[in-house]
Design an enzyme around this catalytic site. Structure first.
Site, PDB file in Angstrom:
ATOM      1  N   THR A  28       0.809  -1.225   0.000  1.00 47.92           N
ATOM      2  CA  THR A  28       0.000   0.000   0.000  1.00 47.92           C
ATOM      3  C   THR A  28       0.837   1.268   0.000  1.00 47.92           C
ATOM      4  O   THR A  28       0.488   2.256  -0.643  1.00 47.92           O
ATOM      5  CB  THR A  28      -0.901   0.016   1.264  1.00 47.92           C
ATOM      6  OG1 THR A  28      -1.707  -1.151   1.235  1.00 47.92           O
ATOM      7  CG2 THR A  28      -1.799   1.226   1.313  1.00 47.92           C
ATOM      8  N   SER A  63       1.309 -10.320  -0.313  1.00 45.32           N
ATOM      9  CA  SER A  63       0.867 -11.720  -0.340  1.00 45.32           C
ATOM     10  C   SER A  63       1.610 -12.501  -1.423  1.00 45.32           C
ATOM     11  O   SER A  63       1.560 -13.729  -1.458  1.00 45.32           O
ATOM     12  CB  SER A  63      -0.652 -11.805  -0.542  1.00 45.32           C
ATOM     13  OG  SER A  63      -1.046 -10.964  -1.600  1.00 45.32           O
ATOM     14  N   GLN A 113      -1.803 -20.912  19.969  1.00 41.47           N
ATOM     15  CA  GLN A 113      -2.771 -20.057  19.261  1.00 41.47           C
ATOM     16  C   GLN A 113      -2.920 -18.703  19.965  1.00 41.47           C
ATOM     17  O   GLN A 113      -3.487 -17.774  19.400  1.00 41.47           O
ATOM     18  CB  GLN A 113      -4.123 -20.760  19.178  1.00 41.47           C
ATOM     19  CG  GLN A 113      -4.049 -22.008  18.321  1.00 41.47           C
ATOM     20  CD  GLN A 113      -5.370 -22.736  18.162  1.00 41.47           C
ATOM     21  OE1 GLN A 113      -6.412 -22.264  18.597  1.00 41.47           O
ATOM     22  NE2 GLN A 113      -5.327 -23.893  17.537  1.00 41.47           N
ATOM     23  N   CYS A 114      -2.431 -18.617  21.198  1.00 40.89           N
ATOM     24  CA  CYS A 114      -2.468 -17.333  21.903  1.00 40.89           C
ATOM     25  C   CYS A 114      -1.308 -16.484  21.401  1.00 40.89           C
ATOM     26  O   CYS A 114      -0.188 -16.986  21.296  1.00 40.89           O
ATOM     27  CB  CYS A 114      -2.298 -17.525  23.402  1.00 40.89           C
ATOM     28  SG  CYS A 114      -3.570 -18.554  24.129  1.00 40.89           S
TER      29      CYS A 114
HETATM   30  N1  ASP Z   1      -2.241  -5.933   0.658  1.00 43.41           N
HETATM   31  C1  ASP Z   1      -1.225  -4.980   1.039  1.00 43.41           C
HETATM   32  C2  ASP Z   1       0.098  -5.704   1.110  1.00 43.41           C
HETATM   33  O1  ASP Z   1       0.385  -6.359   2.074  1.00 43.41           O
HETATM   34  C3  ASP Z   1      -1.589  -4.346   2.326  1.00 43.41           C
HETATM   35  C4  ASP Z   1      -0.640  -3.276   2.799  1.00 43.41           C
HETATM   36  O2  ASP Z   1       0.380  -2.993   2.241  1.00 43.41           O
HETATM   37  O3  ASP Z   1      -0.962  -2.679   3.834  1.00 43.41           O
HETATM   38  O4  ASP Z   1       0.859  -5.641   0.160  1.00 43.41           O
END
Ligand code: ASP
Length: 338
Positions: free
Chosen positions: A13, A59, A272-273
């Site tokens: 982002t 991702s 998981q905590c």
């Molecule tokens: N989907 C974006 C990423 O991880 C979210 C971000 O940058 O905040 O590349």
């Protein structure tokens, strides 16, 4: 003397702007960053920008990109005083954790940051994150870097990279480090907790080894635990269990775990905590792990446990056993006496 910082822009982002025809966020030409944030010219450090050829949503980051970043840092290690990686927030803690194992004994800062809103947005958090990260990436005292580790800077907080995790997709304050104190905070003054910083144990070294035959498995009440046997040829499993290390106390569970171990699969157990961690023996429902030779991930984050397993699993550089290596505190990822 002006410190030199290499800024590696990977995507996310922070480097996006709105395409007003489609309404979606798309990457902008990052070489224009000095025009967009003229304040960068006022900094006391010299910044060189090295963008990914094709910036990605985080991702799409993984072992290949982690290796590429680690190699860039290694190649430019002597020419720069610090490194800043601009990264999507979704997987930033995975990258920070992986780099903390691949870049051993850093004597210079490697800081990662990103933002929740694009840099061009009026309410953006990108500007502060970027400018303060550059400050931390060029922080020296008596000709020695203050930070000698991989850290994440986000919303006024500097965190150890392999202790950090993204916990909010909504708040600017999106990162936490539940099991290790904050390394530094930016307020009216920029402070740094020197006693909490990692101290390298030797010479800087690059080791880009990562084994991808690792799976991550989270249990839940009522699940079919036998489905774990259906995965093809994992060499290690990071098993995320309940609370301080408990799992279903029945024969099926025992048989599945024993079968996995007889196939030579390493089993690392984490909680998981997000706060606290594994303590085998506290409840009888954790004893099975001691019986089958499961390894406690103590208070490690999932991100750190997964990338640590990838890094040490059959790594030809080491002659120690997997469990001996996993129990070592390589770069501050675990509380030793937990
Ligand atoms: N989907 C974006 C990423 O991880 C979210 C971000 O940058 O905040 O590349």
């Amino acid at each position: 003397m002006k410190r030199k910082v290499l800024l590696i822009y990977t995507g996310g982002t922070i480097g996006m702007e709105k395409d007003y025809t489609t309404g979606s966020l798309v990457p902008f030409d990052f070489s224009t960053i000095f025009k967009r944030i003229p304040e960068m010219n006022l900094l006391e450090c010299e910044v060189s920008v090295h963008p990914f050829e094709k910036p990605v949503d985080s991702s799409d980051m993984g072992p290949n990109e982690w290796r590429m970043i680690a190699e860039w840092i290694h190649k430019n290690y002597d020419a720069f005083d610090g490194f800043l990686i601009l990264h999507g927030t979704d997987t930033m803690s995975y990258t920070a954790s992986a780099l903390s194992f691949m870049l051993k004994n850093l004597s210079k800062p490697v800081i990662l940051t990103g933002s929740q809103l694009p840099i061009g947005d009026l309410r953006t958090d990108a500007k502060e994150n970027l400018l303060t990260s550059l400050y931390y990436a060029s922080l020296y005292e008596n000709d020695e870097a203050v930070i000698k580790e991989v850290a994440v800077y986000f919303e006024y907080k500097l965190l150890r990279g392999n202790r950090s995790l993204k916990y909010s997709a909504e708040f600017f304050d999106a990162y936490q480090s539940p099991n290790y104190p904050i390394l530094g905070q930016s307020g009216v003054h920029l402070n740094i907790e020197k006693d909490l910083l990692w101290k390298p144990k030797g010479e800087f070294e690059l080791d880009i080894y990562l084994n991808e035959k690792v799976i991550f498995y989270r249990i839940f009440p009522g699940m079919n635990f036998e489905s774990l046997l259906e995965f093809k040829t994992p060499e290690a499993i990071v098993l995320q269990v309940f609370g301080s290390g408990t799992i279903f106390n029945n024969e099926k569970t025992q048989n599945v775990l024993q079968e996995l171990r007889s196939r030579g699969i390493e089993i690392v157990v984490i909680s998981q905590c997000v706060s606290g961690g594994i303590s085998f023996g506290k409840y009888s429902n954790s004893n099975i792990f001691t019986t089958i030779g499961g390894i406690s991930g103590k208070d490690m984050t999932a991100e750190a446990a997964i990338t640590k397993v990838m890094h040490i699993l059959n790594n030809p550089k080491y002659d120690k056993s997997f469990s001996e290596l996993f129990c070592e505190n390589i770069s501050g990822e675990v509380t030793e006496d937990f």
